[in-house]
Design a protein around this motif. Structure first.
Motif, PDB file in Angstrom:
ATOM      1  N   HIS A  15      15.895  10.353  -0.138  1.00 49.43           N
ATOM      2  CA  HIS A  15      16.241  11.750   0.255  1.00 49.43           C
ATOM      3  C   HIS A  15      15.150  12.603  -0.232  1.00 49.43           C
ATOM      4  N   VAL A  16      14.383  13.321   0.676  1.00 48.89           N
ATOM      5  CA  VAL A  16      13.221  14.247   0.422  1.00 48.89           C
ATOM      6  C   VAL A  16      13.608  15.637   0.980  1.00 48.89           C
ATOM      7  N   GLU A  17      13.312  16.978  -0.164  1.00 50.06           N
ATOM      8  CA  GLU A  17      13.541  18.069   0.360  1.00 50.06           C
ATOM      9  C   GLU A  17      11.961  18.599   0.333  1.00 50.06           C
ATOM     10  N   LEU A  18      11.890  19.890   0.814  1.00 50.99           N
ATOM     11  CA  LEU A  18      10.668  20.727   0.879  1.00 50.99           C
ATOM     12  C   LEU A  18      10.941  22.179   1.248  1.00 50.99           C
ATOM     13  N   ALA A  19       9.814  23.003   0.900  1.00 50.08           N
ATOM     14  CA  ALA A  19       9.978  24.388   1.199  1.00 50.08           C
ATOM     15  C   ALA A  19       8.304  24.759   1.904  1.00 50.08           C
ATOM     16  N   VAL A  44       0.890  -1.203   0.050  1.00 51.92           N
ATOM     17  CA  VAL A  44      -0.171   0.096  -0.053  1.00 51.92           C
ATOM     18  C   VAL A  44       0.819   1.450  -0.095  1.00 51.92           C
ATOM     19  N   ARG A  45       2.019   1.367   0.337  1.00 50.59           N
ATOM     20  CA  ARG A  45       2.954   2.444   0.595  1.00 50.59           C
ATOM     21  C   ARG A  45       4.391   1.924   0.594  1.00 50.59           C
ATOM     22  N   VAL A  46       5.213   3.026   0.377  1.00 46.39           N
ATOM     23  CA  VAL A  46       6.790   2.752   0.642  1.00 46.39           C
ATOM     24  C   VAL A  46       6.992   3.378   1.774  1.00 46.39           C
ATOM     25  N   ALA A  47       7.932   2.723   2.839  1.00 44.33           N
ATOM     26  CA  ALA A  47       8.363   3.232   3.935  1.00 44.33           C
ATOM     27  C   ALA A  47       9.706   4.099   3.888  1.00 44.33           C
ATOM     28  N   ALA A  48      10.003   5.066   4.869  1.00 37.61           N
ATOM     29  CA  ALA A  48      10.876   5.969   4.937  1.00 37.61           C
ATOM     30  C   ALA A  48      12.272   5.376   4.261  1.00 37.61           C
ATOM     31  N   ARG A  49      12.704   4.164   4.490  1.00 40.40           N
ATOM     32  CA  ARG A  49      13.960   3.504   4.130  1.00 40.40           C
ATOM     33  C   ARG A  49      13.948   3.029   2.693  1.00 40.40           C
ATOM     34  N   CYS A  81      15.850  19.762   4.337  1.00 43.23           N
ATOM     35  CA  CYS A  81      16.228  18.464   3.576  1.00 43.23           C
ATOM     36  C   CYS A  81      15.954  17.004   4.539  1.00 43.23           C
ATOM     37  N   ASN A  82      15.160  17.168   5.408  1.00 48.25           N
ATOM     38  CA  ASN A  82      14.810  16.296   6.266  1.00 48.25           C
ATOM     39  C   ASN A  82      13.314  16.427   6.919  1.00 48.25           C
ATOM     40  N   PRO A  83      12.320  15.635   6.313  1.00 50.95           N
ATOM     41  CA  PRO A  83      10.987  15.920   6.908  1.00 50.95           C
ATOM     42  C   PRO A  83      10.977  15.880   8.276  1.00 50.95           C
ATOM     43  N   SER A  84      11.743  14.979   9.060  1.00 53.33           N
ATOM     44  CA  SER A  84      11.580  14.740  10.363  1.00 53.33           C
ATOM     45  C   SER A  84      11.924  15.842  11.149  1.00 53.33           C
ATOM     46  N   SER A  85      13.241  16.551  11.060  1.00 55.58           N
ATOM     47  CA  SER A  85      13.421  17.510  11.716  1.00 55.58           C
ATOM     48  C   SER A  85      12.841  18.764  11.387  1.00 55.58           C
ATOM     49  N   PHE A  86      12.144  18.659  10.425  1.00 51.39           N
ATOM     50  CA  PHE A  86      11.288  19.985   9.906  1.00 51.39           C
ATOM     51  C   PHE A  86      10.021  19.973  10.654  1.00 51.39           C
ATOM     52  N   ALA A 121      19.902  18.410  10.632  1.00 46.32           N
ATOM     53  CA  ALA A 121      19.550  18.261  11.986  1.00 46.32           C
ATOM     54  C   ALA A 121      18.525  19.203  12.320  1.00 46.32           C
ATOM     55  N   GLY A 122      18.192  20.259  11.491  1.00 49.61           N
ATOM     56  CA  GLY A 122      17.078  21.118  11.704  1.00 49.61           C
ATOM     57  C   GLY A 122      17.713  22.299  12.323  1.00 49.61           C
ATOM     58  N   ALA A 123      16.841  23.069  13.132  1.00 51.89           N
ATOM     59  CA  ALA A 123      17.248  24.095  13.688  1.00 51.89           C
ATOM     60  C   ALA A 123      16.407  24.496  15.122  1.00 51.89           C
ATOM     61  N   ARG A 124      16.208  23.410  16.152  1.00 52.84           N
ATOM     62  CA  ARG A 124      15.643  23.358  17.242  1.00 52.84           C
ATOM     63  C   ARG A 124      15.708  24.924  17.841  1.00 52.84           C
TER      64      ARG A 124
END
Length: 395
Positions: free
Chosen positions: A383-387, A5-10, A350-355, A328-331
């Motif tokens: 590898h996924v990026e976003l704005a 049904v889908r593709v996991a993060a890895r 460049c990291n949906p999790s830290s975003f 790593a994001g910018a906590r």
């Protein structure tokens, strides 16, 4: 029988009953015996090195399934933080458009292997073809292999190739050419293959051996001095999509802060006055030189935003904030932004999790996540990026 049904993060396919299956595509059927029956979204991988090569993990997906994977990476990361937002269409870079790559080399069996590392391994896949790199970069693989052979490569080396305004910038780490024969081999290679710059780093920083003209990369219409091995968005198409999203997000403010500015990918594309903060000294020097040459109203600061993020008082001076941190994001910076009164934030990640983690801090501080634009620059990889745009509903 169970459907994928889908593709996991890895990159593994996930079935309806929760099983993870390597190299399965959405719509495939998983039998009780564990056999995968191909479905409508499976394609024949174009590259002979797939799936051994670690450069790609998802060549078996068609474009619809790959776009769905990119979107799902973002929505799943947001959902893990109890967030949601409108997610726009994926900006997917075409095949053979990667303009930078780090390849690995080693001497083995009397010859030099050069390519990406194998999946989940340090072994090197000796590259004979590539469907993600720019053809001009791939054309250098065989000549680079020959150069490393002539230089007598003894240990593992990394070869970073980036396409600039003047051609390929090549930085080889782990090799120190010594003697007249090596120097002549380096010069002959660079001349024959039209290399813009050739540098070596044996552990003490890059040493340029060939650069007939200053190497630049044009950002926002302005030529920027490009340091050896400098960072650049992976594809011109991906850069264009991210820049367009950032410009839409911020509008036309009189003053903008560009945090983690790098060489100025966004700084030089923004209107009005821009404050650009960056922790890498060589990038700051290059951006400052470009701003001066172009007579742009840009103030640069060499500032480690992890150690010294902008304070709320500093942030409140700007009409918009652009944030483009590493993986790593910018906590800490996000915590200050959550309490600031700047009207809009354009966040590039460049990291949906830290975003998503940082987005949760902003939303808890009263910000609204208006939309997310997914960008797939690293085609067929995980590898996924976003704005994304954040605004304050109370302003």
């Amino acid at each position: 029988m169970s459907r994928i049904v889908r593709v996991a993060a890895r990159g593994e396919g996930v079935s309806q009953d929760g099983r993870h299956v390597a190299f399965a595509a959405p719509g495939d059927t998983l039998t009780d015996a564990g056999e995968v029956v191909p479905g409508p979204h499976r394609r024949v991988p174009p590259c002979r090195h797939f799936p051994t090569c670690g450069g790609c993990q998802l060549q078996h997906l068609d474009d619809d399934a790959y776009r769905a994977f990119v979107t799902d990476r973002i929505t799943s990361a947001l959902a893990a933080q109890n967030l949601s937002a409108p997610v726009r269409e994926v900006a997917l870079s075409p095949e053979r458009t990667r303009r930078r790559a780090t390849l690995h080399a080693e001497a083995k069996g009397g010859r030099v292997l050069l390519g990406f590392a194998a999946q989940k391994s340090h072994a090197i896949v000796d590259m004979a073809e590539c469907h993600v790199l720019l053809p001009d970069i791939f054309a250098l693989v065989a000549p680079l292999r020959g150069l490393l052979q002539r230089l007598g490569l003894k240990r593992r080396a990394d070869v970073q190739v980036t396409m600039t305004d003047r051609g390929a910038d090549v930085l080889i780490a782990g090799v120190a050419p010594e003697g007249l024969a090596a120097a002549e081999a380096v010069t002959a290679f660079a001349e024959r293959h039209g290399v813009a710059r050739l540098s070596f780093d044996d552990g003490f920083g890059p040493e340029t051996r060939w650069e007939p003209q200053p190497v630049t990369i044009t950002l926002g219409g302005t030529p920027v001095p490009f340091p050896p091995g400098g960072f650049l968005q992976a594809t011109a198409e991906g850069e264009g999509a991210l820049v367009a999203a950032v410009r839409e997000a911020v509008g036309t403010p009189a003053t903008t802060a560009d945090l983690f500015a790098g060489l100025g990918t966004f700084t030089l594309a923004l209107p009005g006055k821009v404050y650009a903060a960056e922790g890498a000294r060589d990038a700051v020097i290059s951006l400052k030189a470009a701003a001066n040459t172009g007579q742009r109203p840009i103030f640069t600061e060499h500032r480690d935003l992890y150690r010294r993020p902008l304070t709320v008082t500093e942030l409140d001076r700007f009409g918009a904030i652009v944030l483009d941190p590493p993986r790593a994001g910018a906590r800490d910076q996000a915590e200050a932004l959550a309490n600031s009164r700047a009207p809009v934030i354009a966040y590039v990640s460049c990291n949906p999790s830290s975003f998503a983690r940082d987005a949760a801090l902003l939303v808890a501080g009263g910000w609204s996540l208006d939309w997310v634009r997914p960008v797939g620059q690293f085609r067929w990889s995980t590898h996924v990026e976003l704005a994304a745009r954040f605004t304050r509903p109370d302003q």
